[in-house]
Each structure stands twice: as C-alpha cells, then as structure tokens.
Design a protein around this motif. Structure first.
Motif, PDB file in Angstrom:
ATOM      1  N   MET A   1       0.830  -1.197   0.000  1.00 18.25           N
ATOM      2  CA  MET A   1       0.000   0.000   0.000  1.00 18.25           C
ATOM      3  C   MET A   1       0.868   1.251   0.000  1.00 18.25           C
ATOM      4  O   MET A   1       2.020   1.215   0.431  1.00 18.25           O
ATOM      5  CB  MET A   1      -0.890   0.016   1.255  1.00 18.25           C
ATOM      6  N   PRO A   2       0.311   2.387  -0.446  1.00 16.73           N
ATOM      7  CA  PRO A   2       0.995   3.658  -0.196  1.00 16.73           C
ATOM      8  C   PRO A   2       1.208   3.793   1.307  1.00 16.73           C
ATOM      9  O   PRO A   2       0.351   3.417   2.108  1.00 16.73           O
ATOM     10  CB  PRO A   2       0.011   4.705  -0.711  1.00 16.73           C
ATOM     11  N   ALA A   3       2.367   4.322   1.695  1.00 13.41           N
ATOM     12  CA  ALA A   3       2.658   4.367   3.123  1.00 13.41           C
ATOM     13  C   ALA A   3       3.708   5.428   3.436  1.00 13.41           C
ATOM     14  O   ALA A   3       4.563   5.750   2.611  1.00 13.41           O
ATOM     15  CB  ALA A   3       3.144   3.004   3.620  1.00 13.41           C
ATOM     16  N   ALA A   4       3.621   5.954   4.646  1.00 14.41           N
ATOM     17  CA  ALA A   4       4.660   6.789   5.235  1.00 14.41           C
ATOM     18  C   ALA A   4       5.165   6.062   6.467  1.00 14.41           C
ATOM     19  O   ALA A   4       4.368   5.619   7.298  1.00 14.41           O
ATOM     20  CB  ALA A   4       4.122   8.167   5.599  1.00 14.41           C
ATOM     21  N   GLY A   5       6.463   5.909   6.577  1.00 17.00           N
ATOM     22  CA  GLY A   5       7.058   5.203   7.704  1.00 17.00           C
ATOM     23  C   GLY A   5       7.922   6.104   8.550  1.00 17.00           C
ATOM     24  O   GLY A   5       8.252   7.232   8.167  1.00 17.00           O
ATOM     25  N   LEU A   6       8.306   5.601   9.725  1.00 15.77           N
ATOM     26  CA  LEU A   6       9.175   6.326  10.653  1.00 15.77           C
ATOM     27  C   LEU A   6       8.638   7.731  10.933  1.00 15.77           C
ATOM     28  O   LEU A   6       9.361   8.714  10.917  1.00 15.77           O
ATOM     29  CB  LEU A   6      10.610   6.405  10.111  1.00 15.77           C
ATOM     30  N   HIS A   7       7.334   7.811  11.152  1.00 14.61           N
ATOM     31  CA  HIS A   7       6.671   9.086  11.492  1.00 14.61           C
ATOM     32  C   HIS A   7       6.885  10.134  10.404  1.00 14.61           C
ATOM     33  O   HIS A   7       7.006  11.330  10.692  1.00 14.61           O
ATOM     34  CB  HIS A   7       7.170   9.618  12.837  1.00 14.61           C
ATOM     35  N   GLY A   8       6.924   9.697   9.147  1.00 16.58           N
ATOM     36  CA  GLY A   8       7.049  10.643   8.045  1.00 16.58           C
ATOM     37  C   GLY A   8       8.453  10.819   7.517  1.00 16.58           C
ATOM     38  O   GLY A   8       8.647  11.538   6.526  1.00 16.58           O
TER      39      GLY A   8
END
Length: 252
Positions: free
Chosen positions: A79-86
């Motif tokens: 999925m589209p995602a942002a990791g490590l709080h952005g």
C-alpha cells in the motif's frame, strides 16, 4: 478540579469522496509485548484491500514503523505508506527514503542495549535512521531508558526525542530541510492523485498522531482518536482496534 476529557462521537462512514490514512500500532493492530509479536487478522487484510479498490487507491498507512516492516506485515499487499513518522514515504514512484543514520547512532544503540538488558522485557528497536526504546513489557525500565535517551540526544545533532505509548525514540527532526511528521506526510499525499481533491480521514491513537489530526482538521477532514479518551485535536473517537476494524469493514 481538572476539566473532564470530552467524550467524542464516533466517526461518520467512509464514503467514496474520502482519502483514508491509518496509523498501525494501537489503531489497526493491538499492542503486543514487542513490535515483532503483533498479528494481522485476515479480515483486516481483506478490508484494507477492499477499501483500496473502492477508493481508487486513496488509502495509505502512516506509521512509526519502517516501510519494510509495514510491507512484511501486510504481504503480499503493498500500500501507499509513510514510515518512521514521516521520515520515509512511498506512493508509486513518488516519495523519499529515510536519511542515513549517523555513525554515532550505532554506539548509542549498543549502550542502549546494555541498559535494556538490565530490565527483562525492555527492547531496543533499530529502525535504521531512528532508535526506539520500548518498555511496554518492562514498565520498571521507563525511567532509566528515558534518562538514557535524554543524555544521548546531544551526541546526535539534528535528532529529537519522539515520545509514544511506552516508547521513546531518538529520530531525525527533519528530512531534506523539511518537517518530518505524520501531518506533513498526509499533506504530501493530499497533493497527489488519487488523494488530491478528496476529504482526508485519519485514525490514530498516540500523541505522535496529533500532527496528523491537525493536518486533516485544517483540510476540513475527519480526525479519529483510537483508544482511551484523552486531550486531543481529534474530533471523533473509536474505542480500539476492534472498533476500527468494524468501522472500515462496514465500508469495505
């Protein structure tokens, strides 16, 4: 006498005009003694796939976990995602990687592991550019781990402390000169198709999600606090991951 925390109403249904953003731990998944012990129910995988199709791809995860870990949890669905709080973000060919960890972080990690070893159940999680100190299964370690993180921070220029539920992270404050938090990640998605032009909806449980709530509120969106009532910028609430599953499952 302190004012009581207001009771928030449940969120409205997710309709076809929405762009949906979801935190993971504490929101989609119940907490576990360690990050590696969480489990993803089959019905949740199916609901996320169905919503992704229904909203023409406008569903993204916005998490403190790394993108690699998120992909492992939900495999084979990506999925589209942002990791490590952005600090890292991915949407097709768009997005960015997390910054490279400074050499000093490896030494800090080794020292943190020595501190954690004195408290069975305490965990030091290596996130690459960030380091997370967990005490969910070792509450007696909270004070020592937090004191260690505060003392280590001056050795990591450009880093800041990121508190969370039974965790404290040492992480870069910015990335490529810009703000790096969940709110900034959501707004970046909202500038891209298929998210652009939709009403943003974000569900999260932690204080790390407050930046996301503020971002969607500024876009006349739907902000959903998951878990126990507390002071928050969120306008709606759900009791826990099971309630989140029912909410998104009903729309999927």
């Amino acid at each position: 006498m302190a004012a009581e925390t207001p009771v928030l109403p449940p969120p409205p249904p997710i309709d076809d005009s929405c762009a949906l953003f979801l935190d993971v731990d504490g929101t989609l998944l119940d907490f576990a003694p360690s990050p590696d012990e969480v489990s993803v129910p089959g019905h949740l995988r199916e609901a996320l796939r169905a919503l992704h199709r229904r909203l023409d791809g406008a569903v993204a995860l916005v998490s403190g976990r790394s993108l690699a870990t998120l992909d492992t949890l939900l495999a084979p669905h990506v999925m589209p995602a942002a990791g490590l709080h952005g600090l890292e973000r991915r949407h097709g060919r768009r997005g960015h990687r997390a910054p490279r960890a400074p050499a000093a972080l490896a030494l800090v990690r080794t020292e943190a592991e020595r501190v954690a070893a004195r408290h069975p159940g305490a965990i030091v999680e290596d996130k690459g550019a960030a380091l997370a100190l967990h005490w969910r299964a070792a509450p007696q370690a909270s004070g020592e781990l937090q004191a260690f993180a505060i003392a280590a921070l001056p050795r990591l220029p450009g880093y800041r402390l990121q508190p969370g539920n039974d965790v404290l992270e040492l992480r870069p404050a910015e990335h490529k000169g810009g703000r790096a938090d969940k709110g900034a990640a959501i707004l970046a998605f909202m500038d891209e198709a298929p998210f652009a032009g939709r009403r943003p909806v974000f569900a999260g449980d932690d204080i790390t999600d407050e930046a996301g709530f503020a971002a969607v509120n500024a876009r006349d969106g739907v902000s959903v606090l998951v878990g126990l009532p507390r002071e928050s910028a969120a306008h709606f609430a759900l009791a826990g991951p099971a309630a989140v599953h029912a909410w998104i499952g009903a729309q999927a």
